[in-house]
Structures are given as C-alpha cells and as structure tokens.
Design a protein around this motif. Structure first.
Motif, PDB file in Angstrom:
ATOM      1  N   UNK A 265       0.374  -9.807  -9.451  1.00  0.00           N
ATOM      2  CA  UNK A 265      -0.410 -11.022  -9.662  1.00  0.00           C
ATOM      3  C   UNK A 265      -0.172 -12.039  -8.554  1.00  0.00           C
ATOM      4  N   UNK A 266       1.086 -12.183  -8.153  1.00  0.00           N
ATOM      5  CA  UNK A 266       1.412 -13.128  -7.082  1.00  0.00           C
ATOM      6  C   UNK A 266       0.742 -12.721  -5.780  1.00  0.00           C
ATOM      7  N   UNK A 267       0.809 -11.432  -5.435  1.00  0.00           N
ATOM      8  CA  UNK A 267       0.224 -10.968  -4.184  1.00  0.00           C
ATOM      9  C   UNK A 267      -1.287 -11.113  -4.175  1.00  0.00           C
ATOM     10  N   UNK A 268      -1.914 -10.869  -5.309  1.00  0.00           N
ATOM     11  CA  UNK A 268      -3.367 -10.940  -5.376  1.00  0.00           C
ATOM     12  C   UNK A 268      -3.890 -12.359  -5.275  1.00  0.00           C
TER      13      UNK A 268
ATOM     14  N   UNK B 163       0.320  -3.673   0.536  1.00  0.00           N
ATOM     15  CA  UNK B 163       0.676  -3.668   1.951  1.00  0.00           C
ATOM     16  C   UNK B 163       0.358  -4.962   2.696  1.00  0.00           C
ATOM     17  N   UNK B 164       0.012  -6.015   1.984  1.00  0.00           N
ATOM     18  CA  UNK B 164      -0.318  -7.274   2.646  1.00  0.00           C
ATOM     19  C   UNK B 164       0.252  -8.465   1.903  1.00  0.00           C
ATOM     20  N   UNK B 165       0.577  -9.507   2.652  1.00  0.00           N
ATOM     21  CA  UNK B 165       1.057 -10.748   2.062  1.00  0.00           C
ATOM     22  C   UNK B 165       0.700 -11.899   3.001  1.00  0.00           C
ATOM     23  N   UNK B 166       0.616 -13.116   2.482  1.00  0.00           N
ATOM     24  CA  UNK B 166       0.371 -14.288   3.313  1.00  0.00           C
ATOM     25  C   UNK B 166      -0.880 -14.173   4.153  1.00  0.00           C
ATOM     26  N   UNK B 167      -0.757 -14.486   5.457  1.00  0.00           N
ATOM     27  CA  UNK B 167      -1.906 -14.424   6.357  1.00  0.00           C
ATOM     28  C   UNK B 167      -2.438 -13.003   6.491  1.00  0.00           C
ATOM     29  N   UNK B 168      -1.566 -12.015   6.335  1.00  0.00           N
ATOM     30  CA  UNK B 168      -2.011 -10.629   6.390  1.00  0.00           C
ATOM     31  C   UNK B 168      -2.940 -10.305   5.234  1.00  0.00           C
TER      32      UNK B 168
ATOM     33  N   UNK C  74       3.781   1.668   7.368  1.00  0.00           N
ATOM     34  CA  UNK C  74       3.085   0.764   6.457  1.00  0.00           C
ATOM     35  C   UNK C  74       2.057  -0.107   7.168  1.00  0.00           C
ATOM     36  N   UNK C  75       2.177  -0.271   8.484  1.00  0.00           N
ATOM     37  CA  UNK C  75       1.103  -0.918   9.240  1.00  0.00           C
ATOM     38  C   UNK C  75      -0.148  -0.036   9.187  1.00  0.00           C
ATOM     39  N   UNK C  76       0.066   1.281   9.288  1.00  0.00           N
ATOM     40  CA  UNK C  76      -1.052   2.218   9.157  1.00  0.00           C
ATOM     41  C   UNK C  76      -1.628   2.161   7.741  1.00  0.00           C
ATOM     42  N   UNK C  77      -0.742   2.080   6.741  1.00  0.00           N
ATOM     43  CA  UNK C  77      -1.222   1.984   5.360  1.00  0.00           C
ATOM     44  C   UNK C  77      -1.983   0.690   5.114  1.00  0.00           C
ATOM     45  N   UNK C  78      -1.589  -0.368   5.799  1.00  0.00           N
ATOM     46  CA  UNK C  78      -2.300  -1.646   5.706  1.00  0.00           C
ATOM     47  C   UNK C  78      -3.743  -1.483   6.204  1.00  0.00           C
ATOM     48  N   UNK C  79      -3.912  -0.802   7.335  1.00  0.00           N
ATOM     49  CA  UNK C  79      -5.260  -0.562   7.858  1.00  0.00           C
ATOM     50  C   UNK C  79      -6.051   0.313   6.894  1.00  0.00           C
ATOM     51  N   UNK C  80      -5.385   1.355   6.358  1.00  0.00           N
ATOM     52  CA  UNK C  80      -6.067   2.201   5.366  1.00  0.00           C
ATOM     53  C   UNK C  80      -6.484   1.389   4.142  1.00  0.00           C
ATOM     54  N   UNK C  81      -5.599   0.476   3.713  1.00  0.00           N
ATOM     55  CA  UNK C  81      -5.891  -0.338   2.529  1.00  0.00           C
ATOM     56  C   UNK C  81      -7.134  -1.198   2.736  1.00  0.00           C
ATOM     57  N   UNK C  82      -7.283  -1.745   3.956  1.00  0.00           N
ATOM     58  CA  UNK C  82      -8.472  -2.552   4.249  1.00  0.00           C
ATOM     59  C   UNK C  82      -9.737  -1.714   4.087  1.00  0.00           C
ATOM     60  N   UNK C  83      -9.733  -0.523   4.671  1.00  0.00           N
ATOM     61  CA  UNK C  83     -10.946   0.299   4.587  1.00  0.00           C
ATOM     62  C   UNK C  83     -11.129   0.928   3.208  1.00  0.00           C
ATOM     63  N   UNK C  84     -10.043   1.085   2.459  1.00  0.00           N
ATOM     64  CA  UNK C  84     -10.195   1.505   1.063  1.00  0.00           C
ATOM     65  C   UNK C  84     -10.908   0.399   0.286  1.00  0.00           C
ATOM     66  N   UNK C  85     -10.534  -0.860   0.561  1.00  0.00           N
ATOM     67  CA  UNK C  85     -11.213  -1.984  -0.076  1.00  0.00           C
ATOM     68  C   UNK C  85     -12.682  -2.039   0.279  1.00  0.00           C
ATOM     69  N   UNK C  86     -13.005  -1.739   1.539  1.00  0.00           N
ATOM     70  CA  UNK C  86     -14.406  -1.695   1.972  1.00  0.00           C
ATOM     71  C   UNK C  86     -15.149  -0.618   1.193  1.00  0.00           C
ATOM     72  N   UNK C  87     -14.547   0.555   1.081  1.00  0.00           N
ATOM     73  CA  UNK C  87     -15.171   1.666   0.362  1.00  0.00           C
ATOM     74  C   UNK C  87     -15.331   1.364  -1.121  1.00  0.00           C
TER      75      UNK C  87
ATOM     76  N   UNK D  94      12.221   0.359   1.244  1.00  0.00           N
ATOM     77  CA  UNK D  94      11.459   0.949   2.345  1.00  0.00           C
ATOM     78  C   UNK D  94      10.024   0.450   2.449  1.00  0.00           C
ATOM     79  N   UNK D  95       9.648  -0.545   1.692  1.00  0.00           N
ATOM     80  CA  UNK D  95       8.275  -1.047   1.741  1.00  0.00           C
ATOM     81  C   UNK D  95       8.175  -2.248   2.677  1.00  0.00           C
ATOM     82  N   UNK D  96       7.154  -2.223   3.554  1.00  0.00           N
ATOM     83  CA  UNK D  96       6.895  -3.318   4.481  1.00  0.00           C
ATOM     84  C   UNK D  96       5.457  -3.796   4.304  1.00  0.00           C
ATOM     85  N   UNK D  97       5.263  -5.100   4.464  1.00  0.00           N
ATOM     86  CA  UNK D  97       3.939  -5.685   4.277  1.00  0.00           C
ATOM     87  C   UNK D  97       3.492  -6.438   5.536  1.00  0.00           C
TER      88      UNK D  97
END
Length: 217
Positions: A17-20, A111-116, A86-99, A200-203
């Motif tokens: 909830x906080x991240x969203x 995979x994202x927080x703040x300005x990311x 996780x930088x790669x997963x961040x890019x995948x997450x963006x295009x998953x959102x698009x899809x 092991x998780x990075x955002x």
C-alpha cells in the motif's frame, strides 16, 4: 534461476500500500547523490544470452511480442549483481504495466520507489492515455555499475536500442513504425536502493535518461 526466498514476497506484501501511493518528481535528468564517495563505473562484457526473467514471487512476465533483451553479463559483486538484475526487472515491470493497462501492477510496486515509481507510472499512463502498447525487440546493453560507499545504493547505467521496438494501437492493432534514427538510442542511469526488509531485493529510486544518445550507437 531462483536466487531469493519467499520472504521477499512476504516483505513486499506488508508494504504494498505504501509503495503504490508513493510519489515523486519526473527525474529524466539530474545528478545522482553521493557520487563523490562511489567507486568508478565498472563495465560488463555482453552475455551470450539475454538475462533470465526472475522470480521471487513477483510476476514480470510479458507477452511474446514484447521482447526485452538484456545483453549484458552479471557483475561479480553480489550487490551490484542483484541491483542490475532488479534494474532489468524494473524495466520489465514498466512494460508489464503497459501490457496490463495499469500502473498499479504488483511488479511496479515491487521494483520501484520514490521518483523511480513516479517515472514508471508516467511511462505507463502516457501509453494508456494514448491508446497504444508496444511490440518488437528492445535491446539493453553496455551495462556499467557503481556502488555507494554505504552499500545501500548502486547506480546501474546502460544503453537502449529501440530501433526494432514500436508503438502499437490497442484498438486497431496498427504498428506505428518509423525510420531508424538517433532517436532510437537512449542512455539510462538508474539508482537502485536496497529494500530495507528483504536482503536481495533492490528498487529503482531515481531514473535519469539521456535521449538521442550518440554514445549508444
């Protein structure tokens, strides 16, 4: 290859909830923090195969028509390796959102927080509002990493070639192709920060993009 335990999914669930609801300013350009104490950027040689899609309980799968290729080798340093993955997963997450036609997909929150997070939401929503998705192959290469002295932040920089990656109208299915040009090449610098309760998780916390990047041609 699975490199993390299910505790990652549990940790994400407790703060979804906080991240969203996080927000930030558009950070396409700017300077990363604490660079004066960082080591020089380390460049990796290309991998003979695209990086594996991952999982730690977070679905970053994409349709076959969205082919995101990560043509790089995993860094030897364990933090830089995890941050790069996780930088790669961040890019995948963006295009998953698009899809999926939503900026509130669980992968974006993971995979994202703040300005990311703000950058990801902006990219996704602009495509939703425009009525288009993406198709083709988007290549990511020439990765370089640099760690902050505190061990909690890693800068992941890389080039992007979108010359074979196109917009596609959702309603008509029309592919919006254009002539290849310097506009197809971008250089990304993503500041990845360690998730406080998952080892092991990075955002992605900040994203800087140089468009029409000649150094990536």
């Amino acid at each position: 290859m699975k490199r993390r335990s299910t505790s990652v999914a549990t940790a994400l669930a407790t703060s979804a909830a906080l991240l969203l609801t996080a927000c930030g300013s558009d950070s396409d350009k700017g300077e990363a923090t604490d660079r004066g104490t960082e080591r020089p950027m380390k460049y990796a040689e290309p991998s003979p195969a695209p990086a594996e899609e991952n999982t730690d309980g977070v679905d970053v799968s994409l349709p076959k028509e969205m082919n995101l290729v990560f043509d790089w080798e995993t860094p030897k340093d364990k933090n830089e390796a995890a941050a790069t993955e996780d930088a790669a997963n961040y890019i995948r997450a963006i295009y998953r959102g698009v899809d999926k036609r939503t900026a509130k997909d669980a992968a974006v929150a993971a995979y994202a927080t703040g300005d990311g997070l703000h950058y990801a939401e902006t990219q996704i929503n602009s495509r939703i509002d425009g009525g288009w998705t993406s198709t083709g192959t988007r290549r990511h290469y020439d990765v370089a990493t640099r760690s902050a002295s505190n061990g909690n932040s890693v800068e992941v920089a890389f080039c992007v070639d979108s010359s074979k990656f196109y917009g596609k109208e959702v309603k008509t299915g029309k592919v919006l192709k254009s002539e290849p040009s310097i506009a197809d090449f971008d250089h990304f610098e993503i500041i990845m920060v360690k998730y406080p309760t998952a080892e092991r998780l990075w955002q992605a916390s900040k994203v800087f993009v140089e468009t029409k990047a000649e150094k990536c041609q």
